[in-house]
Scaffold this active site. Structure first.
Site, PDB file in Angstrom:
ATOM      1  N   PRO A  74       7.918   2.609  -3.537  1.00 27.82           N
ATOM      2  CA  PRO A  74       8.092   1.163  -3.744  1.00 27.82           C
ATOM      3  C   PRO A  74       8.857   0.497  -2.600  1.00 27.82           C
ATOM      4  O   PRO A  74       8.862  -0.723  -2.484  1.00 27.82           O
ATOM      5  CB  PRO A  74       8.875   1.074  -5.060  1.00 27.82           C
ATOM      6  CG  PRO A  74       9.292   2.449  -5.413  1.00 27.82           C
ATOM      7  CD  PRO A  74       8.504   3.424  -4.605  1.00 27.82           C
ATOM      8  N   GLU A 121      13.669  10.874  -7.800  1.00 31.80           N
ATOM      9  CA  GLU A 121      14.358   9.820  -7.046  1.00 31.80           C
ATOM     10  C   GLU A 121      13.729   9.605  -5.675  1.00 31.80           C
ATOM     11  O   GLU A 121      14.094   8.712  -4.948  1.00 31.80           O
ATOM     12  CB  GLU A 121      15.845  10.155  -6.881  1.00 31.80           C
ATOM     13  CG  GLU A 121      16.658   9.980  -8.147  1.00 31.80           C
ATOM     14  CD  GLU A 121      16.529   8.585  -8.746  1.00 31.80           C
ATOM     15  OE1 GLU A 121      16.803   7.609  -8.050  1.00 31.80           O
ATOM     16  OE2 GLU A 121      16.125   8.485  -9.919  1.00 31.80           O
ATOM     17  N   ARG A 176     -13.727   2.441   0.192  1.00 33.46           N
ATOM     18  CA  ARG A 176     -14.848   1.510  -0.017  1.00 33.46           C
ATOM     19  C   ARG A 176     -15.172   0.702   1.233  1.00 33.46           C
ATOM     20  O   ARG A 176     -16.225   0.079   1.322  1.00 33.46           O
ATOM     21  CB  ARG A 176     -14.594   0.598  -1.231  1.00 33.46           C
ATOM     22  CG  ARG A 176     -13.464  -0.362  -1.073  1.00 33.46           C
ATOM     23  CD  ARG A 176     -13.144  -1.064  -2.369  1.00 33.46           C
ATOM     24  NE  ARG A 176     -14.137  -2.062  -2.751  1.00 33.46           N
ATOM     25  CZ  ARG A 176     -14.265  -3.248  -2.169  1.00 33.46           C
ATOM     26  NH1 ARG A 176     -13.495  -3.569  -1.151  1.00 33.46           N
ATOM     27  NH2 ARG A 176     -15.173  -4.101  -2.598  1.00 33.46           N
ATOM     28  N   ASP A 184     -15.748  -9.845   0.129  1.00 32.88           N
ATOM     29  CA  ASP A 184     -14.641  -9.632  -0.802  1.00 32.88           C
ATOM     30  C   ASP A 184     -13.581 -10.705  -0.690  1.00 32.88           C
ATOM     31  O   ASP A 184     -13.372 -11.256   0.373  1.00 32.88           O
ATOM     32  CB  ASP A 184     -13.877  -8.337  -0.434  1.00 32.88           C
ATOM     33  CG  ASP A 184     -14.602  -7.115  -0.895  1.00 32.88           C
ATOM     34  OD1 ASP A 184     -15.486  -7.243  -1.740  1.00 32.88           O
ATOM     35  OD2 ASP A 184     -14.254  -6.030  -0.383  1.00 32.88           O
TER      36      ASP A 184
HETATM   37  N1  ADE Z   1       5.987   5.116  -6.358  1.00 32.39           N
HETATM   38  C1  ADE Z   1       6.557   4.533  -7.418  1.00 32.39           C
HETATM   39  N2  ADE Z   1       6.295   3.235  -7.470  1.00 32.39           N
HETATM   40  C2  ADE Z   1       5.500   2.956  -6.402  1.00 32.39           C
HETATM   41  C3  ADE Z   1       4.899   1.777  -5.906  1.00 32.39           C
HETATM   42  N3  ADE Z   1       5.040   0.590  -6.489  1.00 32.39           N
HETATM   43  N4  ADE Z   1       4.143   1.867  -4.786  1.00 32.39           N
HETATM   44  C4  ADE Z   1       4.019   3.049  -4.168  1.00 32.39           C
HETATM   45  N5  ADE Z   1       4.579   4.194  -4.580  1.00 32.39           N
HETATM   46  C5  ADE Z   1       5.312   4.151  -5.693  1.00 32.39           C
END
Ligand code: ADE
Length: 256
Positions: A89, A116, A154, A169
């Site tokens: 994330p 983590e 794709r 697209d």
């Molecule tokens: N791992 C956990 N959440 C994630 C996300 N939003 N994007 C990529 N990898 C992740």
């Protein structure tokens, strides 16, 4: 050109469904995209096959061990010299433009994190790109890796037929796509827009561009600010704004 993707994961079984069916399944069968799944646990040397450990300094959660990850990567590197993409994330948010760049490569290595995350030294030494699929946290990098693979695969030549080519697209031209209609011509008293039945290709293209601009203006105006528009397109956008303004006045939505 074919794309080789090696995926490092603790849960290779998770990938079977999404990557074996429909368009991506067919692309794999045709050899346009080759996906190899590697279980990180297979690169442990200890009896208990430990892949993670408690964080130095204390705190909750576990951290994936750098030595195990490095052993796995060294093995994959024998056949794959592509960038190492860590799904997290904290990475840059996946967008169509990044997917196009990745689709131009011939090899990729994806690393799915868990717990983590991974030891910072492995990240610093070996990770080339960190990628997120959005501002929310999943339980691991497997679903994001599948999203990335689908988005990139794709775009490879031969994966989508001419009838569903990626060139129209949403996002491919920086705009959201226009609405679509199919039979029946009247559904619950709603008619298909008459221009689409006219057979007039030029007018249909213009209508589509205009509706694409209307949709983008309504839902993602930020996309319009982030790109230069040609004079024609700019004029069409002004028409849309005027029409929408009239529509709102007519509907009594604008306070006098
Ligand atoms: N791992 C956990 N959440 C994630 C996300 N939003 N994007 C990529 N990898 C992740």
């Amino acid at each position: 050109m074919a794309l080789d993707i090696d995926v490092l994961t603790l849960f290779p079984e998770m990938f079977a469904g999404p990557l074996s069916h429909s368009i991506i399944g067919r692309a794999r069968n045709q050899g346009i995209v080759q996906i190899s799944l590697w279980n990180i646990r297979d690169f442990t040397l200890d009896k208990h096959r430990i892949v993670d450990d408690t964080p130095y300094g204390g705190g909750p959660g576990m951290v994936m061990k750098p030595d195990v990850l490095a052993r796995a990567l060294d093995f994959i590197r024998l056949d794959n010299s592509g960038p190492v993409i860590y799904l997290t994330p904290q990475g840059q948010t996946l967008a169509q433009s990044a997917a196009s760049k990745l689709a131009a490569k011939s090899q990729l290595i994806l690393l799915c994190g868990h717990y983590e995350g991974i030891d910072e030294r492995f990240r610093a030494l070996y990770v080339d790109i960190e990628m997120s699929i959005g501002d929310y946290v999943l339980t691991g990098g497997e679903l994001p890796a599948m999203v990335l693979i689908d988005t990139v695969a794709r775009l490879l030549t031969g994966v989508l037929g001419a009838e569903d080519s990626a060139t129209e697209d949403s996002f491919s031209n920086g705009l959201l796509e226009h609405p679509h209609y199919t039979r029946p011509r009247v559904f619950r008293e709603m008619e298909v827009p008459s221009v689409l039945l006219s057979g007039h290709h030029g007018q249909i293209q213009r209508w589509r561009l205009k509706e694409s601009l209307r949709r983008t203006l309504e839902r993602r105006p930020d996309l319009l600010d982030s790109q230069p528009l040609s004079k024609d397109v700019h004029e069409l956008l002004e028409d849309v704004k005027q029409e929408d303004c009239k529509e709102r006045t007519k509907g009594g939505l604008v306070e006098q």
